[in-house]
Design a protein around this motif. Structure first.
Motif, PDB file in Angstrom:
ATOM      1  N   ARG A  25     -48.671  48.089 -64.032  1.00 33.83           N
ATOM      2  CA  ARG A  25     -48.647  47.453 -62.614  1.00 33.83           C
ATOM      3  C   ARG A  25     -48.323  45.915 -62.867  1.00 33.83           C
ATOM      4  NH1 ARG A  25     -54.169  49.517 -59.783  1.00 33.83           N
ATOM      5  NH2 ARG A  25     -53.785  51.740 -60.361  1.00 33.83           N
ATOM      6  N   LEU A  26     -49.090  45.083 -63.863  1.00 35.21           N
ATOM      7  CA  LEU A  26     -48.956  43.656 -64.222  1.00 35.21           C
ATOM      8  C   LEU A  26     -47.574  43.613 -64.654  1.00 35.21           C
ATOM      9  CD1 LEU A  26     -50.266  40.984 -64.404  1.00 35.21           C
ATOM     10  CD2 LEU A  26     -50.824  41.362 -66.693  1.00 35.21           C
ATOM     11  N   SER A  27     -47.064  44.339 -65.394  1.00 32.60           N
ATOM     12  CA  SER A  27     -45.620  44.252 -65.949  1.00 32.60           C
ATOM     13  C   SER A  27     -44.678  44.292 -64.846  1.00 32.60           C
ATOM     14  CB  SER A  27     -45.384  45.428 -66.978  1.00 32.60           C
ATOM     15  OG  SER A  27     -46.180  45.031 -68.145  1.00 32.60           O
ATOM     16  N   ARG A  28     -44.787  45.287 -63.920  1.00 26.78           N
ATOM     17  CA  ARG A  28     -43.935  45.478 -62.745  1.00 26.78           C
ATOM     18  C   ARG A  28     -44.030  43.933 -61.783  1.00 26.78           C
ATOM     19  NH1 ARG A  28     -45.846  50.892 -62.749  1.00 26.78           N
ATOM     20  NH2 ARG A  28     -47.153  50.380 -61.200  1.00 26.78           N
ATOM     21  N   PHE A  29     -45.315  43.678 -61.546  1.00 27.23           N
ATOM     22  CA  PHE A  29     -45.306  42.409 -60.676  1.00 27.23           C
ATOM     23  C   PHE A  29     -44.566  41.225 -61.588  1.00 27.23           C
ATOM     24  CE2 PHE A  29     -47.893  38.451 -59.586  1.00 27.23           C
ATOM     25  CZ  PHE A  29     -47.302  38.757 -58.129  1.00 27.23           C
ATOM     26  N   THR A  30     -44.891  41.059 -62.857  1.00 30.18           N
ATOM     27  CA  THR A  30     -44.274  40.009 -63.486  1.00 30.18           C
ATOM     28  C   THR A  30     -42.920  39.927 -63.309  1.00 30.18           C
ATOM     29  OG1 THR A  30     -45.942  39.869 -65.140  1.00 30.18           O
ATOM     30  CG2 THR A  30     -44.012  38.871 -65.643  1.00 30.18           C
ATOM     31  N   ALA A  31     -42.185  41.374 -63.641  1.00 29.10           N
ATOM     32  CA  ALA A  31     -40.683  41.468 -63.292  1.00 29.10           C
ATOM     33  C   ALA A  31     -40.358  40.868 -61.900  1.00 29.10           C
ATOM     34  CB  ALA A  31     -40.348  42.867 -63.644  1.00 29.10           C
ATOM     35  N   TYR A  32     -41.232  41.632 -61.008  1.00 29.45           N
ATOM     36  CA  TYR A  32     -40.703  41.281 -59.395  1.00 29.45           C
ATOM     37  C   TYR A  32     -40.793  39.694 -58.963  1.00 29.45           C
ATOM     38  CZ  TYR A  32     -41.093  41.294 -54.417  1.00 29.45           C
ATOM     39  OH  TYR A  32     -40.873  40.995 -53.005  1.00 29.45           O
ATOM     40  N   ILE A  33     -41.458  38.944 -59.540  1.00 30.17           N
ATOM     41  CA  ILE A  33     -41.637  37.761 -59.112  1.00 30.17           C
ATOM     42  C   ILE A  33     -40.556  36.772 -59.879  1.00 30.17           C
ATOM     43  CG2 ILE A  33     -44.153  37.631 -58.790  1.00 30.17           C
ATOM     44  CD1 ILE A  33     -44.798  36.229 -61.301  1.00 30.17           C
ATOM     45  N   LYS A  34     -39.987  37.463 -60.843  1.00 27.09           N
ATOM     46  CA  LYS A  34     -38.804  36.806 -61.462  1.00 27.09           C
ATOM     47  C   LYS A  34     -37.566  36.950 -60.656  1.00 27.09           C
ATOM     48  CE  LYS A  34     -40.329  36.696 -66.239  1.00 27.09           C
ATOM     49  NZ  LYS A  34     -40.174  37.382 -67.670  1.00 27.09           N
ATOM     50  N   SER A  35     -37.651  38.128 -59.568  1.00 23.73           N
ATOM     51  CA  SER A  35     -36.530  38.514 -58.833  1.00 23.73           C
ATOM     52  C   SER A  35     -36.802  38.183 -57.408  1.00 23.73           C
ATOM     53  CB  SER A  35     -36.361  39.970 -58.983  1.00 23.73           C
ATOM     54  OG  SER A  35     -37.499  40.713 -58.486  1.00 23.73           O
ATOM     55  N   LEU A  36     -37.515  37.284 -57.172  1.00 25.94           N
ATOM     56  CA  LEU A  36     -37.904  36.773 -55.715  1.00 25.94           C
ATOM     57  C   LEU A  36     -36.812  35.854 -54.845  1.00 25.94           C
ATOM     58  CD1 LEU A  36     -41.869  36.269 -55.535  1.00 25.94           C
ATOM     59  CD2 LEU A  36     -40.623  38.106 -54.139  1.00 25.94           C
ATOM     60  N   ASP A  37     -35.911  35.551 -55.633  1.00 19.90           N
ATOM     61  CA  ASP A  37     -34.893  34.419 -55.115  1.00 19.90           C
ATOM     62  C   ASP A  37     -34.278  35.131 -53.939  1.00 19.90           C
ATOM     63  OD1 ASP A  37     -35.862  32.600 -57.371  1.00 19.90           O
ATOM     64  OD2 ASP A  37     -33.770  32.654 -57.888  1.00 19.90           O
ATOM     65  N   LYS A  38     -33.924  34.352 -52.828  1.00 20.87           N
ATOM     66  CA  LYS A  38     -33.191  34.914 -51.714  1.00 20.87           C
ATOM     67  C   LYS A  38     -33.840  35.882 -51.035  1.00 20.87           C
ATOM     68  CE  LYS A  38     -30.262  31.689 -52.747  1.00 20.87           C
ATOM     69  NZ  LYS A  38     -30.470  30.400 -52.218  1.00 20.87           N
ATOM     70  N   SER A  39     -35.149  35.984 -51.029  1.00 19.86           N
ATOM     71  CA  SER A  39     -35.866  37.212 -50.403  1.00 19.86           C
ATOM     72  C   SER A  39     -36.965  36.676 -49.514  1.00 19.86           C
ATOM     73  CB  SER A  39     -36.378  38.142 -51.215  1.00 19.86           C
ATOM     74  OG  SER A  39     -37.294  39.101 -50.593  1.00 19.86           O
ATOM     75  N   CYS A  40     -37.080  37.052 -48.316  1.00 19.76           N
ATOM     76  CA  CYS A  40     -38.090  36.778 -47.459  1.00 19.76           C
ATOM     77  C   CYS A  40     -38.962  37.777 -46.803  1.00 19.76           C
ATOM     78  CB  CYS A  40     -37.828  35.800 -45.974  1.00 19.76           C
ATOM     79  SG  CYS A  40     -36.931  36.519 -44.906  1.00 19.76           S
ATOM     80  N   ALA A  41     -38.602  38.980 -47.599  1.00 21.82           N
ATOM     81  CA  ALA A  41     -39.263  40.233 -47.151  1.00 21.82           C
ATOM     82  C   ALA A  41     -40.248  40.647 -48.075  1.00 21.82           C
ATOM     83  CB  ALA A  41     -38.236  41.126 -46.899  1.00 21.82           C
ATOM     84  N   GLY A  42     -40.630  39.727 -49.189  1.00 28.80           N
ATOM     85  CA  GLY A  42     -41.376  40.424 -50.094  1.00 28.80           C
ATOM     86  C   GLY A  42     -43.022  40.281 -50.194  1.00 28.80           C
ATOM     87  N   ASN A  43     -43.309  39.612 -48.825  1.00 22.55           N
ATOM     88  CA  ASN A  43     -45.056  39.420 -48.734  1.00 22.55           C
ATOM     89  C   ASN A  43     -45.593  40.669 -48.865  1.00 22.55           C
ATOM     90  OD1 ASN A  43     -43.935  40.293 -46.260  1.00 22.55           O
ATOM     91  ND2 ASN A  43     -44.416  38.423 -45.032  1.00 22.55           N
ATOM     92  N   ASP A  44     -45.487  41.821 -48.289  1.00 23.37           N
ATOM     93  CA  ASP A  44     -45.927  42.868 -48.322  1.00 23.37           C
ATOM     94  C   ASP A  44     -46.187  43.599 -49.828  1.00 23.37           C
ATOM     95  OD1 ASP A  44     -46.483  42.875 -45.820  1.00 23.37           O
ATOM     96  OD2 ASP A  44     -45.028  44.349 -45.213  1.00 23.37           O
ATOM     97  N   ILE A  45     -44.989  43.101 -50.636  1.00 24.35           N
ATOM     98  CA  ILE A  45     -45.042  43.578 -52.007  1.00 24.35           C
ATOM     99  C   ILE A  45     -46.135  42.750 -52.797  1.00 24.35           C
ATOM    100  CG2 ILE A  45     -43.591  43.992 -53.824  1.00 24.35           C
ATOM    101  CD1 ILE A  45     -41.296  44.525 -52.152  1.00 24.35           C
ATOM    102  N   VAL A  46     -46.025  41.565 -52.573  1.00 19.66           N
ATOM    103  CA  VAL A  46     -46.835  40.686 -53.061  1.00 19.66           C
ATOM    104  C   VAL A  46     -48.503  40.990 -52.564  1.00 19.66           C
ATOM    105  CG1 VAL A  46     -47.651  38.440 -53.357  1.00 19.66           C
ATOM    106  CG2 VAL A  46     -45.108  38.674 -53.103  1.00 19.66           C
ATOM    107  N   MET A  47     -48.773  41.415 -51.508  1.00 23.62           N
ATOM    108  CA  MET A  47     -49.911  41.660 -51.258  1.00 23.62           C
ATOM    109  C   MET A  47     -50.396  43.047 -52.013  1.00 23.62           C
ATOM    110  SD  MET A  47     -51.585  42.477 -47.343  1.00 23.62           S
ATOM    111  CE  MET A  47     -51.157  40.796 -46.944  1.00 23.62           C
ATOM    112  N   HIS A  48     -49.602  43.953 -52.010  1.00 19.29           N
ATOM    113  CA  HIS A  48     -49.698  45.082 -52.792  1.00 19.29           C
ATOM    114  C   HIS A  48     -50.288  44.826 -54.182  1.00 19.29           C
ATOM    115  CE1 HIS A  48     -49.184  49.172 -54.600  1.00 19.29           C
ATOM    116  NE2 HIS A  48     -48.362  48.336 -55.652  1.00 19.29           N
ATOM    117  N   TYR A  49     -49.655  43.863 -55.119  1.00 26.33           N
ATOM    118  CA  TYR A  49     -49.937  43.624 -56.405  1.00 26.33           C
ATOM    119  C   TYR A  49     -51.332  42.784 -56.595  1.00 26.33           C
ATOM    120  CZ  TYR A  49     -45.607  45.675 -58.054  1.00 26.33           C
ATOM    121  OH  TYR A  49     -44.824  46.620 -58.558  1.00 26.33           O
ATOM    122  N   VAL A  50     -51.350  42.274 -55.360  1.00 24.19           N
ATOM    123  CA  VAL A  50     -52.709  41.532 -55.345  1.00 24.19           C
ATOM    124  C   VAL A  50     -53.885  42.298 -55.168  1.00 24.19           C
ATOM    125  CG1 VAL A  50     -54.407  39.757 -53.932  1.00 24.19           C
ATOM    126  CG2 VAL A  50     -51.738  39.257 -54.261  1.00 24.19           C
TER     127      VAL A  50
END
Length: 288
Positions: A25-50
């Motif tokens: 899960r941590l690896s997926r989150f690390t990969a995800y935050i590297k791909s957040l550019d040009k996105s304003c819909a990721g807040n639910d995904i961030v909350m999921h990993y928190v």
């Protein structure tokens, strides 16, 4: 040997994820935050990993927050207590708390309004479009989060995103927020871990001279601070009274400092802070 706080923080999270079997899960989150550019819909995904990474690690950890008046405790014992936290010397920790500390806490509280910034305290962070109390523009440059900064003000920007996050402590009178009194943010120093899975931060402050002579009872905020902002599209609208990045925060009524401080965790240490007196602060978390 000097190790940056950012690396110690990340190593604590990596160790905790390994102990709990959630490294994937941590690896997926690390990969995800590297791909957040040009996105304003990721807040639910961030909350999921928190919810699935950072909170489980904290919930399965031993935590301790302590604040003491320096003049009441010899420097030798203060230094030894710091070492004891780093080495998990539980016998000395118990002795120190019993003999020198009136109030301390081993229970954290997460600031629900700034929930999604919790990873930033551990150096897993990303650029943010702050839209506190407002709405996210359809062409927002980065992930939109509704955030509240000290003293208790919506952080909302229509034309700037926040980058370059940092960490400080602050002592406040209505944790996690401020009514009238606070010490102002003060720097924190990491201790090189002597035991795997341990993260210890120390700091010190002096009670502001404008405090009443009888003192003020304060609690401890762990703060994510905004380092800088960059012009870009973010919120489509912001509420009246919101601040874009910096705002005035009170030391005392009529005396302020100008910062962007977002509390993510707070601890009820109930420390009476006197004007012009010096205090030591410890915050420790160890994976069980």
């Amino acid at each position: 040997m000097s190790i940056a706080i950012e690396e110690i923080a990340r190593e604590f999270i990596r160790y905790g994820a390994k102990r709990l079997g959630i490294e994937d899960r941590l690896s997926r989150f690390t990969a995800y935050i590297k791909s957040l550019d040009k996105s304003c819909a990721g807040n639910d995904i961030v909350m999921h990993y928190v919810d699935s990474v950072f909170l489980p690690i904290l919930e399965n950890s031993e935590q301790l927050a302590v604040v003491v008046n320096k003049k009441e405790i010899p420097r030798y014992y203060r230094n030894r207590f710091t070492r004891a936290l780093s080495t998990r010397d539980k016998a000395f920790i118990r002795w120190f708390l019993k003999n020198y500390v009136l109030n301390y806490t081993d229970v954290d509280a997460v600031v629900s309004n700034n929930y999604q910034l919790l990873p930033c305290f551990f150096n897993y962070c990303f650029n943010v479009c702050p839209i506190g109390g407002g709405t996210c523009a359809s062409n927002a440059s980065y992930t939109c989060l509704s955030l509240i900064e000290l003293p208790q003000t919506w952080l909302c920007c229509t034309s700037a995103y926040v980058t370059g996050w940092g960490r400080v402590f602050d002592m406040v009178d209505n944790a996690p927020w401020i009514n009238s009194y606070s010490t102002g943010g003060f720097g924190i120093s990491p201790q090189v871990p002597q035991s795997a899975g341990t993260f210890v931060l120390t700091g010190s402050f002096t009670g502001p001279s404008c405090f009443p002579s009888s003192g003020v009872t304060l609690d401890l905020d762990l703060i994510v601070s905004a380092g800088s902002s960059v012009s870009s599209t973010c919120a489509s609208s912001c509420p009246s009274g919101s601040a874009c990045i910096f705002t005035n925060v009170p030391y005392c009524p009529h005396t302020t400092y100008y910062v962007t401080y977002l509390p993510v965790l707070y601890y009820d240490v109930n420390q009476t802070v006197l004007p012009n007196s010096s205090y030591s602060v410890w915050w420790s978390v160890s994976v069980s």
